[in-house]
Design an enzyme around this catalytic site. Structure first.
Site, short mmCIF file in Angstrom:
data_model
loop_
_atom_site.label_atom_id
_atom_site.label_comp_id
_atom_site.label_asym_id
_atom_site.label_seq_id
_atom_site.Cartn_x
_atom_site.Cartn_y
_atom_site.Cartn_z
N ASP A 1 5.66 2.52 2.49
CA ASP A 1 4.80 1.36 2.70
C ASP A 1 3.97 1.65 3.95
OD1 ASP A 1 3.64 -1.06 3.34
OD2 ASP A 1 5.46 -2.26 3.05
N HIS A 2 2.65 1.86 3.74
CA HIS A 2 1.80 2.31 4.84
C HIS A 2 1.58 1.23 5.89
CE1 HIS A 2 -0.57 5.16 6.86
NE2 HIS A 2 -1.14 5.75 5.83
N ARG A 3 1.95 0.00 5.62
CA ARG A 3 1.82 -1.05 6.62
C ARG A 3 2.76 -0.82 7.80
NH1 ARG A 3 2.90 -6.24 2.94
NH2 ARG A 3 4.63 -4.84 2.40
N PRO B 1 0.83 -1.21 0.00
CA PRO B 1 0.00 0.00 0.00
C PRO B 1 0.87 1.25 0.00
CG PRO B 1 0.02 -0.98 2.19
CD PRO B 1 0.78 -1.91 1.31
#
Length: 414
Positions: free
Chosen positions: A386-388, A209
């Site tokens: 990386d939004h994780r 994401p």
């Protein structure tokens, strides 16, 4: 005794190699450790050394052809012994009959090992069993799942099955424009590198994401310091000069040291945080892109980073990098400023969690502290995160650190 020379795994991600050049001809002697061929991997062209001495009796894979890792590519032996049993298509010796075991000697290491032979991705009702991500990638790639056999439990189609099918699928030649002759269109074969780039970037964009943070830097102090340092270097007996990119390398490494939350990777049920900044530098090569890695960049001076970055980039363009020189990066810097691109967002290089994109140095009107409009020197930076694992506040702090370092660049010399 004659033996098969097999395709070695010359890079961590290599699944097959292409024979570029044979250095030896059939019938010529070879010595252990001698280079007998050049092989193109997904990253570089590398030398293939002989594992033992003998005579090159038979070449099985010709120049320009590909072979999977561990597949036989030649036969090496003495000059007068028979090699018929080692040639492709030779009958294998009959195996001794053995009674079937009443029970397996040990439990299967993975759940997939217990799937019955011949299991497919279809349930009895005819519905195709596939993971949601596999379905999404197949839909975007216009690939029918009905043609695939899954490698997951019960024959379920997984992401890796779809990516493998997409990377190996032949590309149909587009119809030539009306009025065009056949000579005006060409179907260009994919290089090993381009195939790997396609598979990795598709996996990155569909499974990570991405989100993007952009910031503009006042580059005037950086330009002034660079000019002063290069004047000092000109007095030394060398042709060393510092580029804007060298300062960006130093600022990125230092910012990642100060904000270690960006120097991480996603591992499913854990986050791996790296103790060192192994800074990858995106380098364009004729048939793709490669990212050589500067190890322990956080501990190196501006001049050390400049020298190492330039040396790695030069070898990358010559396709002469060793596997350890382009693997293991923890974050990446990509600079398209030299092409006049003012701003862009790059795709994350997995398993990394951040890539920093650098645009061109531009002149533009800016409002000074006294509210007067003056000519400013600006650079735009875009961080793809990386939004994780890299939240917006973490990415923002990282860019704030870079801005502070570049707008007060004397700190980069400490």
């Amino acid at each position: 005794m004659a033996k098969q020379l097999t395709m070695p795994q010359l890079s961590p991600s290599m699944a097959e190699g292409r024979l570029v050049t044979w250095r030896k001809k059939e019938g010529e002697p070879i010595e252990e450790g001698e280079v007998v061929a050049e092989v193109e991997t997904d990253k570089a062209v590398m030398d293939l050394e002989a594992f033992e001495s003998g005579v090159l009796r038979k070449i099985l894979v010709q120049e320009g052809e590909r072979a999977a890792v561990n597949a036989p590519i030649a036969i090496v032996g003495s000059a007068d012994e028979s090699i018929e049993s080692l040639l492709p298509g030779a009958a294998a010796p009959p195996a001794a009959a053995q009674p079937a075991p009443s029970a397996p000697a040990s439990s299967p290491p993975e759940k997939t090992a217990s799937v019955p032979s011949g299991a497919t991705s279809r349930e009895e009702s005819g519905r195709i069993r596939a993971s949601p991500l596999a379905k999404k990638i197949a839909r975007e790639g216009a690939l029918s799942l009905s043609s695939l056999s899954g490698s997951g439990p019960g024959g379920r189609i997984l992401q890796r099955d779809v990516l493998q099918a997409l990377s190996s699928r032949p590309v149909a030649a587009p119809a030539p424009p009306r009025g065009a002759t056949p000579e005006e269109t060409r179907l260009l074969p994919l290089s090993m590198m381009r195939e790997q780039i396609g598979a990795r970037l598709l996996a990155s964009k569909t499974s990570i994401p991405h989100y993007y943070l952009e910031i503009e830097i006042d580059a005037a102090p950086l330009i002034a310091l660079r000019s002063e340092l290069n004047d000092a270097l000109a007095a030394l007996p060398s042709d060393e000069k510092l580029s804007i990119n060298d300062f960006l390398l130093k600022a990125t490494a230092e910012a990642a040291r100060r904000v270690p939350e960006v120097n991480v990777s996603w591992e499913g049920k854990a986050i791996r945080q790296y103790g060192a900044v192994h800074l990858a530098l995106a380098v364009a090569v004729p048939d793709g892109l490669i990212t050589p890695v500067i190890r322990d960049a956080q501990d190196k001076s501006l001049r050390q980073l400049a020298r190492e970055g330039k040396e790695l980039a030069a070898r990358a363009r010559e396709r002469k990098l060793k596997p350890e020189e382009y693997s293991g990066g923890t974050l990446t810097l990509s600079n398209l400023g030299m092409y006049g691109i003012e701003s862009f967002a790059a795709i994350i290089n997995p398993p990394q969690a951040l890539i920093l994109a650098v645009g061109a140095l531009t002149k533009k009107p800016v409002v000074a502290e006294n509210d007067l409009i003056v000519v400013g020197h600006r650079v735009r930076l875009v961080a793809s995160c990386d939004h994780r694992i890299v939240d917006g506040s973490i990415g923002a702090r990282f860019l704030q650190e870079i801005r502070g370092l570049l707008e007060r660049p004397l700190a980069l010399l400490l």
